[in-house]
Structure formats: structure tokens, C-alpha cells
Write an enzyme that holds these catalytic residues in place. Structure first.
Site, PDB file in Angstrom:
ATOM      1  N   CYS A 125       0.817  -1.209   0.000  1.00  0.00           N
ATOM      2  CA  CYS A 125       0.000   0.000   0.000  1.00  0.00           C
ATOM      3  C   CYS A 125       0.853   1.262   0.000  1.00  0.00           C
ATOM      4  CB  CYS A 125      -0.940   0.006   1.203  1.00  0.00           C
ATOM      5  SG  CYS A 125      -0.097   0.049   2.800  1.00  0.00           S
ATOM      6  N   GLN A 140       6.754  -8.611   3.821  1.00  0.00           N
ATOM      7  CA  GLN A 140       6.332  -8.310   2.452  1.00  0.00           C
ATOM      8  C   GLN A 140       7.496  -8.447   1.476  1.00  0.00           C
ATOM      9  OE1 GLN A 140       4.801  -4.435   3.407  1.00  0.00           O
ATOM     10  NE2 GLN A 140       2.673  -5.127   3.476  1.00  0.00           N
ATOM     11  N   GLU A 195       5.519  -5.026   9.324  1.00  0.00           N
ATOM     12  CA  GLU A 195       5.004  -5.838   8.231  1.00  0.00           C
ATOM     13  C   GLU A 195       5.921  -5.863   7.010  1.00  0.00           C
ATOM     14  OE1 GLU A 195       1.256  -4.078   7.454  1.00  0.00           O
ATOM     15  OE2 GLU A 195       0.560  -4.365   9.513  1.00  0.00           O
TER      16      GLU A 195
END
Length: 417
Positions: A48, A118, A114
Site C-alpha cells: 500500500c 512483504q 510488516e
């Protein structure tokens, strides 16, 4: 061969535009198949916050034109428009950037937990397609090690901080705490699992889940949540304290009409807080203008995120700087390996011929003894030249070594990368 980065992130590109890149990322990766292109290997990292392509190629300019055209085709826009949006890095700037990204220093939330996962998943996806070259694999494996070192030595990333945990901190200020509150989660995708875990860690037990695609019941089977259907949506939204939308589907999950209907049923309750962590915006802009509706979106989360302690960031950057130097030295050392292998093979042929000569004259037993002796002598003779070759490669003087090998042994090595 050269390692190249082509990409952009939230620093330079609006989140609405990043969403378009992220949506096309799988198509881009498949189209960049190294088995049928000018690339030697490719990995695509799309989140994102960023869209990044790491690739290896023989020709820098040809590969740049090719990758840009593929991205443009996938997005349905002109190549020059894509080129104007994407930044290019090469040389030691590539590991510098990836190591910083994997360590969370380039994230919207510094030290985000995170991102390292990823980065690993992007490598796995490329591996599954057979798209990863040796040097790209070496780059990403080093990035994972650097991220782990940064977490261990600085604490960055160890606190579990992420976009959603920061959003919950902001919401907690408005709600007077999160523990014991009721929450509706809209969306059941991969990120919804992350959101659910974060909510539960925050002390929320009463979690409802709604899916526009009708997947709420299946999601709730494994996540200790209560599924909500379309007919129940308004009533549940009117009763909960917090709504978190992370569906990522097209169109608004919460538009002004739905919000007005919820408010009509929400008599006597406090303002409804909505967190929108969907890149494409799940909550219509008009909703934030309504009385008794408080919307927290990604832009607000970015600006209200707490800053990490400066000493930790500086230490992390020192770790990354050292890792980049070590990586570049390792790459230079690896570049000389084909030459060393060619030299060993060349001398090995002489040894094999001598062993066979002994075998014909004196039998297998004598040949085996000679073989043991000659292998030891070969290793002893080549040890110092092999070490020197790697030292010269690190210093950028490996051409001297290659010329010496060519002159002394008449060996040509075409692939040194």
C-alpha cells in the site's frame, strides 16, 4: 550484469496512484518473465506504500526501456508518463534502498513490522515463477539478514508497530481507549487478518466482520469474529464503537447514503469513529464532513504517526551502510568466481591426463595414490591465486588478474558476471 531498481512510494506518489500500481503488480511480474525478455531476473515488491521493481540485466538502457513499457502497458498509460513517475537506482544505491526498505526505515510508519515479511513474500513469488537470478537472490537474502540485525540491535520493528496499530492509537485517543470496545471490520482479505490480530491484541473481544463479497462467515470460522450480512450492516454499524474498513474492493464500502442511514439509527451513542486503511479508499470523502462521523484515513495516519527515537534510526543506518559495503564486496568477489573456476578446470585437465597416464602404465592402485597427491598439490598451488583474485575484485582491479590468466594459460572467460 547490473542490478537496477525502478519504483516509487508514498513520498513521491499519491496513495490513489499507488493503488493502481499495486493492482497491476501481478500482471507486471508475469509480463517481465526473464525467460522471454532482456532481463536475467526480476522481483516486484508492491504494497500500500510502494511499488518497486528490482531486476538484473546485461544492458541497462535496453532493460529500462523494456520494463517501463511493460509497466505502461499493464496500467494502460503512455510509457513517458510511467517514466516520469518512477525513480531509477543502480549500483550500490540498489542494496542501500532495499536494505532500508526491509528494515522499515522507508515505511510510512518508521520501524513498521510488516514490511520485512512483504519483502520476503515478493522474493517467494518471483521464485515460484523461476524469475530470480543468483544475484537478485543474494540481494534479497542479504536484505532479510539486515532487517533482522536492525530489529535485534535497535529495537525498530520489535514493538509490532504498523499502519493499523498506529491507526488504533489514534482511534484510542478519540474513544478514550480501545479495550472492551466493539468493532466492525469491513473486508476479509489478507490485510484483514493482520487487522483482526491487531484488534485482538488491543483487548477487543467483540469483533464483527462484513464482506461485500459474502466471505464473512468463512472468515469468522478461523478468526473468532461474528459474521454480518448485508441486511444486518446498518444496525451493527449503528451499535459498534469503531468501524475499520480494509476491503480494497472497487467502489466505496461506506458512502454518504449508508453513513446517513447509520446515523439515523445511532441515537444516544457517541460519534462513530471510522478507520480507512484501504489504499483505494473505502470511505467516501463526503462521510468525513458529516456530524458525528470521524474518519481516520492513511494520510492522517501518516502525519500523526509517532517518530522513532533518533538514536535507533542512526544506528540502523550505520548497520545498513556496513551491510551495503559488505554486499558490494561480496558481489565483486563473486564476479571473479567464473575466472577462478576456469583456471581450476584448466589445471584439472592436466591432472586428469597425468592420472590416466599412470593408470595405463601402473594400474588403478597407483593411479589413485597419484590422484590424491596431485589434488592436494593443485589445491595448495591455487589457494593463494584464488584469494588474491577475490582481493583484486573487491578493489576493482580484477581485470589485471584476468589478463594474467589469459596470458599465462591462454584461457578465455566470456561470462564473468
Amino acid at each position: 550484469m547490473a542490478l537496477v531498481y525502478l519504483g516509487t512510494d508514498f513520498h513521491d506518489t499519491p496513495l490513489s496512484e499507488l493503488e493502481k500500481f499495486e493492482s497491476a503488480s501481478a500482471e507486471v511480474l508475469n509480463a517481465l518473465n526473464p525467460n522471454d525478455s532482456v532481463l536475467e531476473g526480476v522481483v516486484v515488491l508492491a504494497t500500500c506504500n510502494r511499488f518497486e521493481i528490482y531486476f538484473e540485466a546485461e544492458s541497462f538502457h535496453d532493460s529500462m526501456d523494456y520494463v517501463t513499457s511493460v509497466v505502461a502497458s499493464s496500467l494502460g498509460v503512455p510509457s513517458d508518463e510511467v517514466a516520469s513517475m518512477l525513480k531509477v537506482l543502480y549500483g550500490d544505491s540498489v542494496p542501500q534502498h532495499l536494505f532500508s526498505v526491509a528494515s522499515g526505515l522507508e515505511s510510512m510508519i518508521v520501524g513498521e513490522e510488516e514490511i520485512s515479511g512483504q519483502v520476503k513474500r515478493s522474493l517467494t513469488q518471483a521464485h515460484q515463477r523461476g524469475f530470480v537470478s543468483k544475484n537478485l537472490n543474494h540481494l534479497f537474502q542479504n536484505a532479510a539478514s539486515v532487517a533482522k540485525a536492525v530489529t535485534t540491535e535497535t529495537g525498530l520493528g520489535a514493538s509490532g508497530r504498523s499502519v493499523i496499530t498506529t491507526a488504533l492509537d489514534v482511534a484510542s485517543e478519540e474513544l478514550g481507549g480501545i479495550t472492551g470496545k466493539s468493532v466492525l471490520l469491513i473486508g476479509t482479505g489478507a490485510y484483514s487478518r493482520v487487522v483482526t490480530a491487531a484488534i485482538q491484541r488491543a483487548g477487543v473481544d467483540n469483533i464483527f466482520v462484513y464482506s461485500r463479497a459474502g466471505r464473512a462467515e468463512k472468515f469468522s470460522e478461523n478468526h473468532d469474529t461474528t459474521p454480518v450480512n448485508k441486511d444486518q450492516l446498518v444496525q451493527v454499524m449503528a451499535e459498534v464503537d469503531l468501524v475499520i474498513s480494509a476491503s480494497g474492493a472497487k467502489g466505496y464500502a461506506i458512502d454518504e447514503t449508508l453513513a446517513q442511514e447509520v446515523l439515523a439509527h445511532r441515537s444516544g451513542k457517541s460519534d462513530l469513529v471510522l478507520i480507512d486503511v484501504s489504499l483505494s479508499k473505502d470511505v467516501a470523502p463526503a462521510v468525513s464532513q458529516l456530524n458525528r462521523m470521524s474518519v481516520i484515513d492513511l494520510d492522517q495516519i501518516r502525519h500523526r504517526a509517532p517518530q522513532e527515537h533518533i538514536d535507533s534510526v542512526l544506528t540502523a543506518r550505520e548497520i545498513i551502510h556496513t551491510a551495503v559495503t559488505n554486499f558490494e564486496n561480496s558481489m565483486a568477489s563473486r564476479s571473479i568466481d567464473p575466472v577462478v573456476a576456469a583456471l581450476r578446470s584448466h589445471i584439472g585437465l592436466w591432472v586428469d591426463e597425468e592420472i590416466e597416464s599412470v593408470r595405463r602404465k601402473s594400474g588403478n592402485s597407483a593411479a589413485e595414490e597419484v590422484q590424491k597427491s596431485l589434488r592436494k598439490v593443485t589445491n595448495a598451488i591455487l589457494h593463494a591465486p584464488s584469494v588474491k583474485a577475490k582481493e583484486l575484485a573487491v578493489d576493482g582491479n580484477h581485470e589485471d588478474y584476468i589478463n594474467a590468466v589469459r596470458l599465462l594459460f591462454n584461457i578465455e572467460v566470456n561470462d564473468r558476471g
